[in-house]
Design an enzyme around this catalytic site. Structure first.
Site, mmCIF file in Angstrom:
data_model
loop_
_atom_site.group_PDB
_atom_site.id
_atom_site.type_symbol
_atom_site.label_atom_id
_atom_site.label_comp_id
_atom_site.label_asym_id
_atom_site.label_seq_id
_atom_site.Cartn_x
_atom_site.Cartn_y
_atom_site.Cartn_z
ATOM 1 N N GLU A 7 -89.851 22.977 -68.046
ATOM 2 C CA GLU A 7 -88.823 23.799 -67.415
ATOM 3 C C GLU A 7 -88.415 24.975 -68.295
ATOM 4 O OE1 GLU A 7 -86.595 20.332 -64.714
ATOM 5 O OE2 GLU A 7 -85.586 21.204 -66.452
ATOM 6 N N GLU A 8 -88.261 24.727 -69.586
ATOM 7 C CA GLU A 8 -87.758 25.778 -70.471
ATOM 8 C C GLU A 8 -88.817 26.770 -70.908
ATOM 9 O OE1 GLU A 8 -85.498 24.326 -73.748
ATOM 10 O OE2 GLU A 8 -83.994 23.347 -72.491
ATOM 11 N N GLU A 17 -88.465 18.737 -69.644
ATOM 12 C CA GLU A 17 -87.643 19.768 -70.268
ATOM 13 C C GLU A 17 -88.498 20.874 -70.890
ATOM 14 O OE1 GLU A 17 -84.566 20.589 -70.395
ATOM 15 O OE2 GLU A 17 -83.610 18.884 -69.426
#
Length: 243
Positions: A133-134, A130
């Protein structure tokens, strides 16, 4: 259930099968109907079956046969799992994002990267994924610091939210254009001073736990890869201190 079948033929077969299962002493019956056999749903419900859960390619129906004993068929999954990632550099700057969508969008809130754990994915893997990805930041998973259990959240299910500490391995941010409005390294004091952080009891407590771990006065739970009784590899999270 795989081959195409007329609903009336299926209904007749189902009635005969239920009678046979009852004679055998069967109690719980599960029917897995693929999407292409959705024409059989009505016949199954008329035969006393109820919905149990649905996936993109099938519907699962169940029936408890005995009338004189309680229905003890296990319920569908009751929780979803999500993570929040606490990533801080040596300058005491925390990695934060502003989201484009959802209830936190458009209010100027800088928050920790968060996200759902995918099916079959470990918590430690989900946390690093996460963050990558962010924000584009590579990290090493350190510990689970704390977790919160919430109820009646997504589709009336409960939610397990794990606060995870990660160590950054890169520092140049490349935000996710599709979901993230902005991302930055923010001084921890500035982050904590936000009204929706310092003024919220839960978020404020999470921040204190994270800072205590960073300051060396608190220990979380580190993952240890091990093997379960079924032979599958799994992670056990513990703080490494034994009596």
């Amino acid at each position: 259930m795989k081959k195409p079948l007329d609903s009336e033929v299926f209904s007749s077969m189902l009635d005969a099968s239920i009678s046979y299962w009852r004679q055998q002493g069967k109690k719980g019956v599960w029917i897995k109907l693929p999407l292409e056999l959705s024409n059989l749903v009505e016949a199954a419900t008329k035969a006393g079956f109820r919905y149990h859960h649905a996936e993109p390619d099938y519907l699962m129906l169940v029936r408890w046969i005995p009338n004189n004993t309680p229905d003890v068929l296990p319920a569908n999954a009751s929780h979803r799992v999500s993570i929040g990632a606490f990533v801080m550099n040596s300058k005491r700057e925390v990695l934060v994002v502003q989201e484009k969508y959802g209830r936190f969008s458009g209010i100027g809130l800088w928050k920790l990267p968060t996200g759902a754990v995918d099916e079959g994915e470990d918590i430690c893997t989900a946390a690093t994924r996460e963050v990558k990805e962010e924000t584009g930041i590579d990290t090493d998973f350190v510990e689970v610091l704390a977790f919160r259990q919430g109820h009646k959240s997504f589709f009336q299910k409960s939610d397990l939210f794990f606060i995870c500490m990660l160590q950054p391995r890169s520092f140049d941010i490349q935000k996710q254009a599709s979901e993230i409005e902005a991302a930055q390294w923010m001084p921890i004091d500035e982050y904590a001073a936000q009204p929706l952080v310092g003024g919220n009891e839960l978020v404020n407590l999470i921040t204190k736990v994270c800072l205590a771990r960073f300051g060396g006065t608190y220990n979380g739970f580190s993952p240890q890869l091990t093997t379960s009784a079924s032979g599958k590899q799994t992670f056990l999270y513990f703080n490494g201190h034994f009596p």
